[in-house]
Design an enzyme around this catalytic site. Structure first.
Site, PDB file in Angstrom:
ATOM      1  CB  SER A  51      -1.560   0.263   8.313  1.00 13.42           C
ATOM      2  OG  SER A  51      -1.864  -0.594   9.393  1.00 13.42           O
ATOM      3  CG  ASP A  52      -3.747  -5.327   5.114  1.00 15.88           C
ATOM      4  OD1 ASP A  52      -4.556  -4.675   4.433  1.00 15.88           O
ATOM      5  OD2 ASP A  52      -3.887  -6.534   5.372  1.00 15.88           O
ATOM      6  CD  GLN A  53      -7.025  -5.236  12.343  1.00 12.50           C
ATOM      7  OE1 GLN A  53      -8.203  -5.125  12.041  1.00 12.50           O
ATOM      8  NE2 GLN A  53      -6.517  -4.677  13.425  1.00 12.50           N
ATOM      9  CE  LYS A 111      -4.005  -2.103   2.231  1.00  9.73           C
ATOM     10  NZ  LYS A 111      -4.854  -2.151   3.451  1.00  9.73           N
ATOM     11  CB  SER A 123       1.625  -4.688   8.718  1.00  8.65           C
ATOM     12  OG  SER A 123       0.752  -4.164   7.736  1.00  8.65           O
TER      13      SER A 123
END
Length: 194
Positions: free
Chosen positions: A70-72, A54, A107
């Site tokens: 960020s990612d979840q 991203k 993250s």
């Protein structure tokens, strides 16, 4: 690097609200990335790869910026949970989570788009759900309509009542952006929040 050259690579209103807590000027821009997991990709690896992807997606268009990605990834009994999208799927997710633990891998990635210096980190948080009745689950879903939230809850509001406990270093990570890790990474780029 000027503090006003900060980009959050996200269209998530939840991540934007969290970043606003730090009183930094930033633009939120949605990156176009393929979020499908790779074959046999571990949840933590998926979260880290997508957070970095991203941030990287905006580097060329926005030189001389610090770009935050960020990612979840949420996991229940070895299965990844996705955003439910509707009432029936939200109820189904919460029934499955009732009396169980859901682990969230969130993250954080910051890239200096001028130098391409990249720093990443990962927050791991586990939410332990109370044993919930069907009526409690339906009542909660009807009140908050958490259809755009992995795990089908909003921990920043009434969703907190669904849990027995939460284990993790940063309560913000559960909402989608680990601010403690983010501020530490920003400091390494010379951006001091305080």
């Amino acid at each position: 690097m000027k503090i006003n050259n900060l980009i959050l690579a996200s269209s998530s209103p939840y991540r934007q609200a969290l970043l606003k807590k730090l009183h930094l000027k930033f633009k939120a821009i949605s990156p176009e990335v393929d979020e499908r997991p790779l074959e046999h990709e571990a949840p933590e690896a998926l979260a880290l790869r997508l957070g970095k992807l991203k941030a990287q997606a905006l580097c060329e268009k926005y030189p001389d910026h610090l770009i935050i990605g960020s990612d979840q990834v949420a996991v229940l009994n070895g299965q990844q949970l996705h955003k439910p999208g509707d009432r029936a799927k939200a109820i189904e997710q919460l029934r499955a989570a009732s009396g169980n633990a859901v682990t969230f891998f969130t993250s954080i990635c910051i890239i200096n788009s001028n130098t391409m210096c990249c720093l990443t980190d990962l927050d791991v948080c586990t939410a332990y759900f109370k044993t919930l009745s069907c009526r409690q689950i339906e009542h909660y879903v009807d009140l908050e309509k958490p259809y755009d939230c992995a795990g089908s809850f909003k921990s920043e509001s009434l969703g907190i009542a669904l849990f027995e406990k939460i284990q993790g270093d940063d309560p913000n990570a559960l909402t989608g952006l680990p601010l403690i890790k983010l501020t530490s990474l920003l400091e390494k780029f010379g951006v001091h929040v305080l």
